[in-house]
Write an enzyme that holds these catalytic residues in place. Structure first.
Site, PDB file in Angstrom:
ATOM      1  N   GLU A  76       2.561   0.167 -19.306  1.00  0.00           N
ATOM      2  CA  GLU A  76       1.914   1.230 -18.523  1.00  0.00           C
ATOM      3  C   GLU A  76       2.576   2.567 -18.866  1.00  0.00           C
ATOM      4  O   GLU A  76       3.804   2.638 -18.979  1.00  0.00           O
ATOM      5  CB  GLU A  76       2.056   0.933 -17.026  1.00  0.00           C
ATOM      6  CG  GLU A  76       1.426   2.020 -16.163  1.00  0.00           C
ATOM      7  CD  GLU A  76       1.247   1.562 -14.729  1.00  0.00           C
ATOM      8  OE1 GLU A  76       0.663   0.487 -14.506  1.00  0.00           O
ATOM      9  OE2 GLU A  76       1.697   2.288 -13.836  1.00  0.00           O
ATOM     10  N   ALA A 114      -2.531  11.294  -8.516  1.00  0.00           N
ATOM     11  CA  ALA A 114      -2.889  11.042  -7.114  1.00  0.00           C
ATOM     12  C   ALA A 114      -4.091  11.886  -6.711  1.00  0.00           C
ATOM     13  O   ALA A 114      -4.121  13.087  -6.954  1.00  0.00           O
ATOM     14  CB  ALA A 114      -1.697  11.347  -6.214  1.00  0.00           C
ATOM     15  N   HIS A 128      -6.666   4.031 -15.602  1.00  0.00           N
ATOM     16  CA  HIS A 128      -6.656   3.893 -14.140  1.00  0.00           C
ATOM     17  C   HIS A 128      -7.629   4.930 -13.554  1.00  0.00           C
ATOM     18  O   HIS A 128      -7.827   6.007 -14.124  1.00  0.00           O
ATOM     19  CB  HIS A 128      -5.266   4.159 -13.570  1.00  0.00           C
ATOM     20  CG  HIS A 128      -4.226   3.163 -13.998  1.00  0.00           C
ATOM     21  ND1 HIS A 128      -3.105   2.893 -13.235  1.00  0.00           N
ATOM     22  CD2 HIS A 128      -4.122   2.383 -15.101  1.00  0.00           C
ATOM     23  CE1 HIS A 128      -2.361   1.979 -13.844  1.00  0.00           C
ATOM     24  NE2 HIS A 128      -2.949   1.664 -14.990  1.00  0.00           N
ATOM     25  N   ALA A 178     -10.494  -0.145  -2.450  1.00  0.00           N
ATOM     26  CA  ALA A 178     -10.754  -0.315  -3.889  1.00  0.00           C
ATOM     27  C   ALA A 178     -11.969  -1.211  -4.118  1.00  0.00           C
ATOM     28  O   ALA A 178     -12.734  -1.011  -5.060  1.00  0.00           O
ATOM     29  CB  ALA A 178      -9.516  -0.900  -4.565  1.00  0.00           C
ATOM     30  N   LYS A 188     -11.964  -8.384  -3.403  1.00  0.00           N
ATOM     31  CA  LYS A 188     -11.955  -7.521  -4.599  1.00  0.00           C
ATOM     32  C   LYS A 188     -12.364  -8.342  -5.829  1.00  0.00           C
ATOM     33  O   LYS A 188     -13.066  -7.849  -6.701  1.00  0.00           O
ATOM     34  CB  LYS A 188     -10.549  -6.916  -4.761  1.00  0.00           C
ATOM     35  CG  LYS A 188     -10.501  -5.619  -5.466  1.00  0.00           C
ATOM     36  CD  LYS A 188      -9.341  -4.709  -5.039  1.00  0.00           C
ATOM     37  CE  LYS A 188      -7.969  -5.231  -5.248  1.00  0.00           C
ATOM     38  NZ  LYS A 188      -6.929  -4.181  -5.096  1.00  0.00           N
TER      39      LYS A 188
HETATM   40  P1  FAD Z   1      -6.921  -1.672  -1.879  1.00  0.00           P
HETATM   41  O1  FAD Z   1      -7.198  -2.850  -2.730  1.00  0.00           O
HETATM   42  O2  FAD Z   1      -8.094  -0.984  -1.263  1.00  0.00           O
HETATM   43  O3  FAD Z   1      -5.903  -2.130  -0.735  1.00  0.00           O
HETATM   44  C1  FAD Z   1      -5.296  -1.166   0.121  1.00  0.00           C
HETATM   45  C2  FAD Z   1      -5.040  -1.795   1.487  1.00  0.00           C
HETATM   46  O4  FAD Z   1      -6.287  -2.007   2.153  1.00  0.00           O
HETATM   47  C3  FAD Z   1      -4.360  -3.167   1.435  1.00  0.00           C
HETATM   48  O5  FAD Z   1      -3.459  -3.248   2.491  1.00  0.00           O
HETATM   49  C4  FAD Z   1      -5.511  -4.145   1.632  1.00  0.00           C
HETATM   50  O6  FAD Z   1      -5.099  -5.380   2.215  1.00  0.00           O
HETATM   51  C5  FAD Z   1      -6.408  -3.340   2.577  1.00  0.00           C
HETATM   52  N1  FAD Z   1      -7.827  -3.707   2.544  1.00  0.00           N
HETATM   53  C6  FAD Z   1      -8.604  -3.887   1.453  1.00  0.00           C
HETATM   54  N2  FAD Z   1      -9.873  -4.176   1.821  1.00  0.00           N
HETATM   55  C7  FAD Z   1      -9.898  -4.157   3.181  1.00  0.00           C
HETATM   56  C8  FAD Z   1     -10.918  -4.365   4.157  1.00  0.00           C
HETATM   57  N3  FAD Z   1     -12.178  -4.673   3.830  1.00  0.00           N
HETATM   58  N4  FAD Z   1     -10.575  -4.275   5.475  1.00  0.00           N
HETATM   59  C9  FAD Z   1      -9.307  -3.976   5.849  1.00  0.00           C
HETATM   60  N5  FAD Z   1      -8.296  -3.764   4.962  1.00  0.00           N
HETATM   61  C10 FAD Z   1      -8.597  -3.852   3.643  1.00  0.00           C
HETATM   62  N6  FAD Z   1      -2.032   5.006  -7.594  1.00  0.00           N
HETATM   63  C11 FAD Z   1      -2.436   6.155  -8.193  1.00  0.00           C
HETATM   64  O7  FAD Z   1      -2.655   7.174  -7.513  1.00  0.00           O
HETATM   65  N7  FAD Z   1      -2.627   6.230  -9.558  1.00  0.00           N
HETATM   66  C12 FAD Z   1      -2.425   5.148 -10.377  1.00  0.00           C
HETATM   67  O8  FAD Z   1      -2.609   5.222 -11.594  1.00  0.00           O
HETATM   68  C13 FAD Z   1      -1.982   3.914  -9.772  1.00  0.00           C
HETATM   69  N8  FAD Z   1      -1.754   2.805 -10.528  1.00  0.00           N
HETATM   70  C14 FAD Z   1      -1.406   1.616  -9.930  1.00  0.00           C
HETATM   71  C15 FAD Z   1      -1.247   0.457 -10.708  1.00  0.00           C
HETATM   72  C16 FAD Z   1      -0.928  -0.773 -10.107  1.00  0.00           C
HETATM   73  C17 FAD Z   1      -0.740  -1.997 -10.980  1.00  0.00           C
HETATM   74  C18 FAD Z   1      -0.771  -0.852  -8.698  1.00  0.00           C
HETATM   75  C19 FAD Z   1      -0.447  -2.176  -8.067  1.00  0.00           C
HETATM   76  C20 FAD Z   1      -0.919   0.290  -7.911  1.00  0.00           C
HETATM   77  C21 FAD Z   1      -1.234   1.538  -8.500  1.00  0.00           C
HETATM   78  N9  FAD Z   1      -1.392   2.704  -7.755  1.00  0.00           N
HETATM   79  C22 FAD Z   1      -1.798   3.884  -8.344  1.00  0.00           C
HETATM   80  C23 FAD Z   1      -1.059   2.711  -6.317  1.00  0.00           C
HETATM   81  C24 FAD Z   1      -2.280   2.395  -5.406  1.00  0.00           C
HETATM   82  O9  FAD Z   1      -3.222   3.429  -5.515  1.00  0.00           O
HETATM   83  C25 FAD Z   1      -1.751   2.267  -3.977  1.00  0.00           C
HETATM   84  O10 FAD Z   1      -0.920   1.143  -3.864  1.00  0.00           O
HETATM   85  C26 FAD Z   1      -2.802   2.268  -2.854  1.00  0.00           C
HETATM   86  O11 FAD Z   1      -2.108   2.368  -1.617  1.00  0.00           O
HETATM   87  C27 FAD Z   1      -3.648   1.008  -2.780  1.00  0.00           C
HETATM   88  O12 FAD Z   1      -4.536   0.929  -3.805  1.00  0.00           O
HETATM   89  P2  FAD Z   1      -5.356  -0.442  -4.050  1.00  0.00           P
HETATM   90  O13 FAD Z   1      -6.333  -0.178  -5.107  1.00  0.00           O
HETATM   91  O14 FAD Z   1      -4.431  -1.572  -4.213  1.00  0.00           O
HETATM   92  O15 FAD Z   1      -6.095  -0.540  -2.612  1.00  0.00           O
END
Ligand code: FAD
Length: 284
Positions: free
Chosen positions: A14, A48, A74, A124, A165
């Site tokens: 990454e 971000a 991303h 997401a 997801k």
């Molecule tokens: P989600 O999958 O939406 O999950 C977020 C939270 O919501 C979790 O607690 C989940 O359990 C909850 N949730 C999901 N669906 C529901 C639902 N239907 N009802 C209730 N709760 C729900 N951030 C950046 O800004 N730029 C990047 O390039 C970046 N790269 C990353 C790469 C990796 C490998 C990882 C693991 C994270 C990265 N992040 C990045 C950070 C990420 O944006 C944050 O961790 C963010 O808080 C969550 O994103 P997510 O896509 O995992 O969210």
């Protein structure tokens, strides 16, 4: 396309895009050095809230078109309207990028309550569903959390949403960094039991200084096992020894994960080709 070979073991890195225009030359050199290590793909982070999208696309395009390596771009949705996402995805496709890491992201500082309440994507999975419908030719990756996401009340609920997801259309997942392999194995078992059948790639961050560990832990929330805490206590004050010990710690984590049979390894290279190369050499 990454999904074509994702069911075999993958080894990936990454990187983050430059913040300023005059940093591109240096970034291209770093990408070239990382590509020389022959990873299966390189992922490029997204600023971000959608800041500096152009930089993500430019670096991903360089990796894909000049270095001839699959690039995973991303993309976060929390600060974007549907049309912004479609415009950015079109720019990615115009640059030949078809592999996207679909993320929610965290609420950016500029977003006021009104904008936050009016957002088009809550999670997401909403972005994944939208992209699958609007641009079905894209292959999508999602994030996953071996120690659960910080907002999730417990691991079961976090995994239940990971399953949603997957059902929305994620082809594979890359994990948050972790320092304790047992936590990843536990998460992997629980996810598979719950019905996750897409590859779960393990995210590894090499730690080369005590200060870096502090910053990383405060950003990721990852726990620090005794073995890593001991290593910091022993070598924390001697930078070169700490560097070597940190590289060996990451290499040892990777060796054990491979022996365990994980689906892939993703190194958070932090744009440090030398450290990444030393890990690769230690793995030979
Ligand atoms: P989600 O999958 O939406 O999950 C977020 C939270 O919501 C979790 O607690 C989940 O359990 C909850 N949730 C999901 N669906 C529901 C639902 N239907 N009802 C209730 N709760 C729900 N951030 C950046 O800004 N730029 C990047 O390039 C970046 N790269 C990353 C790469 C990796 C490998 C990882 C693991 C994270 C990265 N992040 C990045 C950070 C990420 O944006 C944050 O961790 C963010 O808080 C969550 O994103 P997510 O896509 O995992 O969210």
């Amino acid at each position: 396309m990454i999904a074509d070979f994702i069911n075999e073991f993958t080894f990936s890195f990454e990187v983050f895009p430059p913040k300023k225009d005059d940093e591109f030359e240096d970034a291209f050199r770093i990408m070239k050095e990382l590509a020389d290590l022959k990873p299966d793909f390189i992922s490029v982070t997204y600023g971000a809230g959608g800041s500096r999208t152009r930089n993500t696309i430019e670096i991903a395009s360089y990796i894909q078109n000049e270095l001839k390596l699959p690039a995973l771009a991303h993309l976060t949705c929390v600060g974007s309207k549907k049309q912004d996402i479609l415009d950015n995805v079109q720019k990615m496709k115009d640059a030949g990028i078809v592999d996207i890491m679909a993320l929610r992201g965290d609420r950016p500082a500029w977003m006021d309550d009104q904008q936050f309440n009016d957002r088009d994507f809550i999670y997401a999975q909403d972005l994944v569903r939208f992209l699958k419908k609007e641009t079905p030719d894209l292959q999508l990756c999602g994030g996953c959390y071996p120690e659960k996401h910080f907002e999730a009340p417990n691991m079961e609920e976090d995994i239940a949403h990971l399953l949603e997801k997957q059902e929305a259309g994620c082809d594979y997942f890359i994990s948050q960094l972790f320092f304790d392999n047992d936590l990843f194995y536990r998460f992997e078992d629980a996810a598979k039991m719950a019905g996750i059948h897409k590859p779960l790639i393990a995210g590894i961050m090499p730690i080369t200084s005590a200060k870096q560990l502090g910053t990383t832990v405060s950003l990721s929330g990852s726990s620090v096992p005794k073995s890593l805490a001991d290593l910091i206590a022993t070598y924390g004050d001697t930078p070169e020894d700490m560097r070597k010990a940190g590289i060996e710690y990451a290499a040892d984590q990777i060796r054990k994960l491979k022996e365990h049979g994980v689906d892939g390894i993703h190194i958070y290279s932090m744009n440090k080709p030398k450290v990444t190369r030393e890990i690769c050499e230690a793995l030979k």
